[in-house]
Design a protein around this motif. Structure first.
Motif, mmCIF file in Angstrom:
data_model
loop_
_atom_site.group_PDB
_atom_site.id
_atom_site.type_symbol
_atom_site.label_atom_id
_atom_site.label_comp_id
_atom_site.label_asym_id
_atom_site.label_seq_id
_atom_site.Cartn_x
_atom_site.Cartn_y
_atom_site.Cartn_z
ATOM 1 N N ALA A 125 0.856 -1.188 0.000
ATOM 2 C CA ALA A 125 0.000 0.000 0.000
ATOM 3 C C ALA A 125 0.889 1.234 0.000
ATOM 4 O O ALA A 125 1.744 1.388 0.874
ATOM 5 N N ILE A 126 0.687 2.103 -1.003
ATOM 6 C CA ILE A 126 1.529 3.288 -1.153
ATOM 7 C C ILE A 126 0.692 4.554 -0.973
ATOM 8 O O ILE A 126 -0.353 4.726 -1.607
ATOM 9 N N ASP A 127 1.176 5.421 -0.114
ATOM 10 C CA ASP A 127 0.537 6.707 0.155
ATOM 11 C C ASP A 127 0.482 7.520 -1.145
ATOM 12 O O ASP A 127 1.474 7.613 -1.865
ATOM 13 N N ARG A 128 -0.654 8.101 -1.424
ATOM 14 C CA ARG A 128 -0.843 8.888 -2.650
ATOM 15 C C ARG A 128 0.063 10.123 -2.697
ATOM 16 O O ARG A 128 0.272 10.690 -3.758
ATOM 17 N N ARG A 129 0.592 10.554 -1.553
ATOM 18 C CA ARG A 129 1.433 11.758 -1.517
ATOM 19 C C ARG A 129 2.889 11.481 -1.858
ATOM 20 O O ARG A 129 3.678 12.418 -1.957
ATOM 21 N N THR A 130 3.261 10.224 -2.031
ATOM 22 C CA THR A 130 4.660 9.901 -2.311
ATOM 23 C C THR A 130 4.969 10.003 -3.799
ATOM 24 O O THR A 130 4.084 9.928 -4.639
ATOM 25 N N LYS A 131 6.250 10.141 -4.105
ATOM 26 C CA LYS A 131 6.695 10.173 -5.500
ATOM 27 C C LYS A 131 6.425 8.841 -6.191
ATOM 28 O O LYS A 131 6.116 8.799 -7.371
ATOM 29 N N ALA A 132 6.553 7.751 -5.459
ATOM 30 C CA ALA A 132 6.367 6.416 -6.050
ATOM 31 C C ALA A 132 4.924 6.170 -6.466
ATOM 32 O O ALA A 132 4.673 5.353 -7.350
ATOM 33 N N TYR A 133 3.998 6.873 -5.856
ATOM 34 C CA TYR A 133 2.580 6.657 -6.163
ATOM 35 C C TYR A 133 2.306 6.716 -7.659
ATOM 36 O O TYR A 133 1.696 5.837 -8.223
ATOM 37 N N GLY A 134 2.806 7.702 -8.330
ATOM 38 C CA GLY A 134 2.538 7.860 -9.747
ATOM 39 C C GLY A 134 3.486 7.094 -10.650
ATOM 40 O O GLY A 134 3.295 7.051 -11.857
ATOM 41 N N LYS A 135 4.504 6.473 -10.066
ATOM 42 C CA LYS A 135 5.525 5.831 -10.888
ATOM 43 C C LYS A 135 5.491 4.310 -10.859
ATOM 44 O O LYS A 135 6.068 3.672 -11.714
ATOM 45 N N LEU A 136 4.806 3.734 -9.903
ATOM 46 C CA LEU A 136 4.794 2.276 -9.771
ATOM 47 C C LEU A 136 3.756 1.565 -10.653
ATOM 48 O O LEU A 136 4.001 0.434 -11.065
ATOM 49 N N PRO A 137 2.636 2.197 -10.977
ATOM 50 C CA PRO A 137 1.611 1.466 -11.741
ATOM 51 C C PRO A 137 2.145 0.845 -13.034
ATOM 52 O O PRO A 137 2.856 1.481 -13.803
ATOM 53 N N GLY A 138 1.816 -0.437 -13.213
ATOM 54 C CA GLY A 138 2.188 -1.135 -14.430
ATOM 55 C C GLY A 138 3.623 -1.610 -14.488
ATOM 56 O O GLY A 138 4.047 -2.174 -15.487
ATOM 57 N N ARG A 139 4.392 -1.400 -13.419
ATOM 58 C CA ARG A 139 5.803 -1.776 -13.426
ATOM 59 C C ARG A 139 6.062 -2.982 -12.520
ATOM 60 O O ARG A 139 5.517 -3.055 -11.420
ATOM 61 N N PRO A 140 6.935 -3.883 -12.956
ATOM 62 C CA PRO A 140 7.380 -4.934 -12.038
ATOM 63 C C PRO A 140 8.082 -4.283 -10.846
ATOM 64 O O PRO A 140 8.663 -3.204 -10.969
ATOM 65 N N PHE A 141 8.024 -4.938 -9.697
ATOM 66 C CA PHE A 141 8.660 -4.395 -8.505
ATOM 67 C C PHE A 141 9.162 -5.532 -7.627
ATOM 68 O O PHE A 141 8.752 -6.685 -7.781
ATOM 69 N N ALA A 142 10.070 -5.182 -6.721
ATOM 70 C CA ALA A 142 10.604 -6.143 -5.761
ATOM 71 C C ALA A 142 10.336 -5.629 -4.353
ATOM 72 O O ALA A 142 10.535 -4.447 -4.070
ATOM 73 N N VAL A 143 9.872 -6.514 -3.492
ATOM 74 C CA VAL A 143 9.717 -6.206 -2.077
ATOM 75 C C VAL A 143 10.946 -6.774 -1.388
ATOM 76 O O VAL A 143 11.203 -7.975 -1.456
ATOM 77 N N ASN A 144 11.727 -5.894 -0.763
ATOM 78 C CA ASN A 144 12.959 -6.265 -0.077
ATOM 79 C C ASN A 144 12.709 -6.179 1.426
ATOM 80 O O ASN A 144 12.457 -5.083 1.949
ATOM 81 N N ILE A 145 12.725 -7.310 2.110
ATOM 82 C CA ILE A 145 12.481 -7.347 3.553
ATOM 83 C C ILE A 145 13.816 -7.127 4.250
ATOM 84 O O ILE A 145 14.748 -7.924 4.105
ATOM 85 N N LEU A 146 13.912 -6.004 4.993
ATOM 86 C CA LEU A 146 15.191 -5.572 5.549
ATOM 87 C C LEU A 146 15.600 -6.346 6.793
ATOM 88 O O LEU A 146 14.762 -6.754 7.598
ATOM 89 N N SER A 147 16.907 -6.509 6.934
ATOM 90 C CA SER A 147 17.473 -7.134 8.132
ATOM 91 C C SER A 147 17.745 -6.052 9.177
ATOM 92 O O SER A 147 17.744 -4.848 8.882
ATOM 93 N N SER A 148 18.000 -6.501 10.396
ATOM 94 C CA SER A 148 18.144 -5.568 11.525
ATOM 95 C C SER A 148 19.290 -4.574 11.352
ATOM 96 O O SER A 148 19.273 -3.513 11.969
ATOM 97 N N ASP A 149 20.268 -4.880 10.506
ATOM 98 C CA ASP A 149 21.402 -3.969 10.315
ATOM 99 C C ASP A 149 21.220 -3.034 9.115
ATOM 100 O O ASP A 149 22.167 -2.388 8.684
ATOM 101 N N GLN A 150 20.001 -2.932 8.587
ATOM 102 C CA GLN A 150 19.764 -2.114 7.401
ATOM 103 C C GLN A 150 18.863 -0.900 7.666
ATOM 104 O O GLN A 150 18.197 -0.398 6.771
ATOM 105 N N GLU A 151 18.905 -0.403 8.869
ATOM 106 C CA GLU A 151 18.101 0.770 9.226
ATOM 107 C C GLU A 151 18.439 1.985 8.363
ATOM 108 O O GLU A 151 17.548 2.747 7.973
ATOM 109 N N ASP A 152 19.720 2.172 8.031
ATOM 110 C CA ASP A 152 20.114 3.303 7.182
ATOM 111 C C ASP A 152 19.434 3.227 5.817
ATOM 112 O O ASP A 152 19.035 4.252 5.259
ATOM 113 N N LEU A 153 19.308 2.014 5.263
ATOM 114 C CA LEU A 153 18.604 1.855 3.980
ATOM 115 C C LEU A 153 17.134 2.236 4.123
ATOM 116 O O LEU A 153 16.569 2.890 3.245
ATOM 117 N N ALA A 154 16.525 1.837 5.224
ATOM 118 C CA ALA A 154 15.121 2.171 5.460
ATOM 119 C C ALA A 154 14.928 3.681 5.479
ATOM 120 O O ALA A 154 14.020 4.218 4.831
#
Length: 166
Positions: free
Chosen positions: A50-79
């Motif tokens: 679920a993507i918030d309509r106010r984000t930049k990704a909202y208008g760019k994700l439709p129709g595109r393949p995507f990957a969901v990356n589940i972060l590990s505990s040492d990847q807070e900076d990436l988050a």
């Protein structure tokens, strides 16, 4: 209804932290941090983000393949980086994929093609059909009460939350 209080109530539900990655129209690699992710179906294999309509990704994700990356505990900076709070000098571990770019070092990656899109109020619900996935053991990055934290599991414990009945 007080939206802040409702959000505080929802914050009592601990969630994993993911970064959804995709290629833009320009061929560039993009991502957005989110905790609104869930499995939907095993047959066919479907997940939902679920993507918030106010984000930049909202208008760019439709129709595109995507990957969901589940972060590990040492990847807070990436988050934080993909949540719009870039970290100086952060080396993003991009991994090229046939359908969508992914992030390296994550606990799991689920690569999807678009399945369906639904109105979700101030969010848009994207269902993806899983095309490939991979995972590894490790401690997840968790979001709880508005903060990032980790969840350490004792891998030697084989106790089940739902013991089988015999």
């Amino acid at each position: 209804m007080d939206q802040r209080e409702f959000r505080n109530c929802l914050g009592r539900f601990a969630t994993g932290v993911t970064v959804v990655t995709y290629r833009g129209e320009d061929g560039g690699r993009y991502g957005i941090t989110m905790n609104s992710f869930t499995s939907v179906s095993l047959d066919p294999p479907l997940i939902l983000v679920a993507i918030d309509r106010r984000t930049k990704a909202y208008g760019k994700l439709p129709g595109r393949p995507f990957a969901v990356n589940i972060l590990s505990s040492d990847q807070e900076d990436l988050a934080y980086h993909f949540a719009g709070k870039p970290r100086e000098g952060l080396d993003i571990p991009w991994v090229e994929g046939a359908l969508a770019p992914r992030l390296g070092g994550v606990l799991a990656t689920i690569v999807c093609t678009p399945w369906q899109t639904y109105d979700g109020g101030d969010h848009v619900l994207y269902l993806g059909e899983v095309q490939e996935f991979q995972y590894r053991d490790g401690d997840p990055l968790v979001f709880y009460r508005g903060k990032m934290t980790s969840l350490s599991l004792d891998e030697s414990s084989s106790a089940s939350a739902f013991p089988s009945k015999r």
